[in-house]
Design a protein around this motif. Structure first.
Motif, short mmCIF file in Angstrom:
data_model
loop_
_atom_site.label_atom_id
_atom_site.label_comp_id
_atom_site.label_asym_id
_atom_site.label_seq_id
_atom_site.Cartn_x
_atom_site.Cartn_y
_atom_site.Cartn_z
N LYS A 191 59.49 32.43 -41.92
CA LYS A 191 58.65 31.30 -42.32
C LYS A 191 57.25 31.48 -41.75
O LYS A 191 56.89 30.89 -40.72
CB LYS A 191 59.27 29.98 -41.87
CG LYS A 191 60.58 29.67 -42.57
CD LYS A 191 61.15 28.32 -42.13
CE LYS A 191 62.44 28.01 -42.88
NZ LYS A 191 63.03 26.71 -42.45
N LEU A 192 56.46 32.34 -42.40
CA LEU A 192 55.07 32.54 -42.04
C LEU A 192 54.19 31.91 -43.10
O LEU A 192 54.52 31.95 -44.29
CB LEU A 192 54.76 34.04 -41.92
CG LEU A 192 55.49 34.81 -40.80
CD1 LEU A 192 55.10 36.26 -40.83
CD2 LEU A 192 55.18 34.21 -39.44
N ARG A 193 53.05 31.34 -42.71
CA ARG A 193 52.12 30.72 -43.65
C ARG A 193 50.88 31.58 -43.78
O ARG A 193 50.33 32.07 -42.78
CB ARG A 193 51.72 29.32 -43.17
CG ARG A 193 52.89 28.37 -42.97
CD ARG A 193 52.39 26.96 -42.70
NE ARG A 193 51.41 26.91 -41.64
CZ ARG A 193 51.72 26.87 -40.34
NH1 ARG A 193 52.98 26.85 -39.97
NH2 ARG A 193 50.77 26.82 -39.43
N VAL A 194 50.45 31.78 -45.03
CA VAL A 194 49.22 32.52 -45.27
C VAL A 194 48.06 31.77 -44.63
O VAL A 194 47.93 30.55 -44.78
CB VAL A 194 48.98 32.69 -46.78
CG1 VAL A 194 47.63 33.35 -47.04
CG2 VAL A 194 50.10 33.51 -47.42
N GLY A 195 47.22 32.48 -43.88
CA GLY A 195 46.11 31.86 -43.17
C GLY A 195 46.45 31.46 -41.75
O GLY A 195 45.56 31.09 -40.98
N GLN A 196 47.73 31.51 -41.40
CA GLN A 196 48.15 31.15 -40.04
C GLN A 196 47.64 32.21 -39.05
O GLN A 196 47.73 33.41 -39.30
CB GLN A 196 49.68 31.08 -39.99
CG GLN A 196 50.26 30.76 -38.63
CD GLN A 196 51.79 30.75 -38.66
OE1 GLN A 196 52.39 31.06 -39.69
NE2 GLN A 196 52.40 30.42 -37.57
N THR A 197 47.10 31.76 -37.92
CA THR A 197 46.60 32.69 -36.90
C THR A 197 47.65 32.85 -35.81
O THR A 197 48.11 31.87 -35.23
CB THR A 197 45.28 32.17 -36.29
OG1 THR A 197 44.30 32.06 -37.32
CG2 THR A 197 44.78 33.13 -35.22
N LEU A 198 48.03 34.09 -35.56
CA LEU A 198 49.04 34.41 -34.55
C LEU A 198 48.39 35.16 -33.39
O LEU A 198 47.41 35.90 -33.58
CB LEU A 198 50.14 35.27 -35.16
CG LEU A 198 50.92 34.70 -36.35
CD1 LEU A 198 51.91 35.73 -36.86
CD2 LEU A 198 51.64 33.42 -35.96
N PHE A 199 48.95 34.95 -32.19
CA PHE A 199 48.56 35.77 -31.04
C PHE A 199 49.52 36.94 -30.95
O PHE A 199 50.73 36.77 -30.87
CB PHE A 199 48.61 34.94 -29.75
CG PHE A 199 48.36 35.76 -28.52
CD1 PHE A 199 47.08 36.26 -28.24
CD2 PHE A 199 49.39 36.06 -27.65
CE1 PHE A 199 46.86 37.03 -27.12
CE2 PHE A 199 49.17 36.82 -26.52
CZ PHE A 199 47.89 37.31 -26.26
N ILE A 200 48.99 38.15 -30.98
CA ILE A 200 49.81 39.36 -30.99
C ILE A 200 49.74 40.02 -29.61
O ILE A 200 48.74 40.66 -29.26
CB ILE A 200 49.33 40.36 -32.06
CG1 ILE A 200 49.16 39.67 -33.41
CG2 ILE A 200 50.31 41.52 -32.17
CD1 ILE A 200 50.42 39.06 -33.96
N PRO A 201 50.80 39.87 -28.77
CA PRO A 201 50.78 40.53 -27.45
C PRO A 201 50.81 42.06 -27.61
O PRO A 201 51.45 42.58 -28.52
CB PRO A 201 52.07 40.02 -26.79
CG PRO A 201 52.45 38.81 -27.58
CD PRO A 201 51.99 39.06 -28.98
N GLN A 202 50.12 42.71 -26.73
CA GLN A 202 50.08 44.17 -26.76
C GLN A 202 50.23 44.71 -25.36
O GLN A 202 49.65 44.18 -24.41
CB GLN A 202 48.77 44.67 -27.38
CG GLN A 202 48.63 44.33 -28.87
CD GLN A 202 47.35 44.88 -29.48
OE1 GLN A 202 46.34 44.92 -28.81
NE2 GLN A 202 47.44 45.29 -30.72
N ALA A 203 51.04 45.77 -25.27
CA ALA A 203 51.26 46.39 -23.96
C ALA A 203 49.98 47.05 -23.47
O ALA A 203 49.16 47.53 -24.25
CB ALA A 203 52.39 47.41 -24.06
N ASP A 204 49.82 47.07 -22.17
CA ASP A 204 48.62 47.69 -21.59
C ASP A 204 48.67 49.20 -21.82
O ASP A 204 49.73 49.81 -21.80
CB ASP A 204 48.53 47.38 -20.09
CG ASP A 204 48.34 45.89 -19.87
OD1 ASP A 204 47.81 45.22 -20.78
OD2 ASP A 204 48.74 45.41 -18.79
#
Length: 204
Positions: A191-204
């Motif tokens: 259930k993702l919405r177009v235009g929704q802003t997500l925070f994407i964690p990234q490994a160092d």
């Protein structure tokens, strides 16, 4: 007595040094064991996260397989109906060429009825095919997820576009599905919405 005193005085410092060295080694060994236990805990959490990602990918793959299977079945049914229509028209054309005028009228009536019936069946099949193509695949049963802070603190924002899935976003942004779910409190990854802003964690 003097000899014993001299011997004790000579070897006592060596005894103290040896005892201190053994205590230091014991402390170092305990520290190593503690570090190994912590590393084992981290590996266990990583394995659980990987299993959750695999389960999510399996669910999405199964839903796509079911959708394609339904579409293929409807297309095959349309081909069979088309072949029946061609066969019936050919048979009737042959009958018309070998019949008299009265029989021709009866045959023409039969042709019209058969064509109407087959047309209705084809129309019904086309409508069903259209509904299947527009229907979203059923969301797979998602394993329960615990929203904790077990993900990298650093990351990037991402705006969801049409056709995005969590697994696709994770692959594109070099992250992990479980991290994105926890960081954004997403219980159902479908259930993702177009235009929704997500925070994407990234490994160092």
């Amino acid at each position: 007595m003097t000899f014993l005193l001299r011997t004790f005085t000579r070897f006592f410092p060596l005894f103290c040094i040896t005892t201190a060295s053994l205590w230091a080694q014991s402390d170092d060994l305990r520290l190593r064991v503690a570090n190994m236990a912590q590393d084992l805990g981290l590996l266990t959490r990583e394995v659980r996260a990987l299993r959750l990602e695999i389960d999510t990918l399996r669910g999405e793959n199964q839903a796509l397989i079911e959708r394609l299977r339904n579409s293929d079945a409807l297309r095959a049914q349309m081909l069979v109906l088309g072949e029946k229509l061609d066969s019936e028209v050919t048979r009737i054309e042959r009958a018309i060429t070998t019949s008299d005028q009265a029989l021709k009228k009866e045959v023409l009536t039969t042709v019209a009825d058969q064509i109407d019936l087959l047309t209705a069946q084809i129309s019904k099949t086309l409508n069903a095919l259209g509904q299947v193509s527009q229907t979203q695949p059923a969301a797979p049963t998602q394993p329960s997820i615990v929203f904790d802070d077990d993900y990298p603190v650093g990351g990037l924002p991402y705006e969801v576009i049409s056709g995005d899935t969590l697994s696709g976003i994770a692959q594109k942004m070099k992250s992990r599905v479980i991290w994105i779910q926890k960081a954004n409190k997403i219980a159902d990854p479908t259930k993702l919405r177009v235009g929704q802003t997500l925070f994407i964690p990234q490994a160092d």
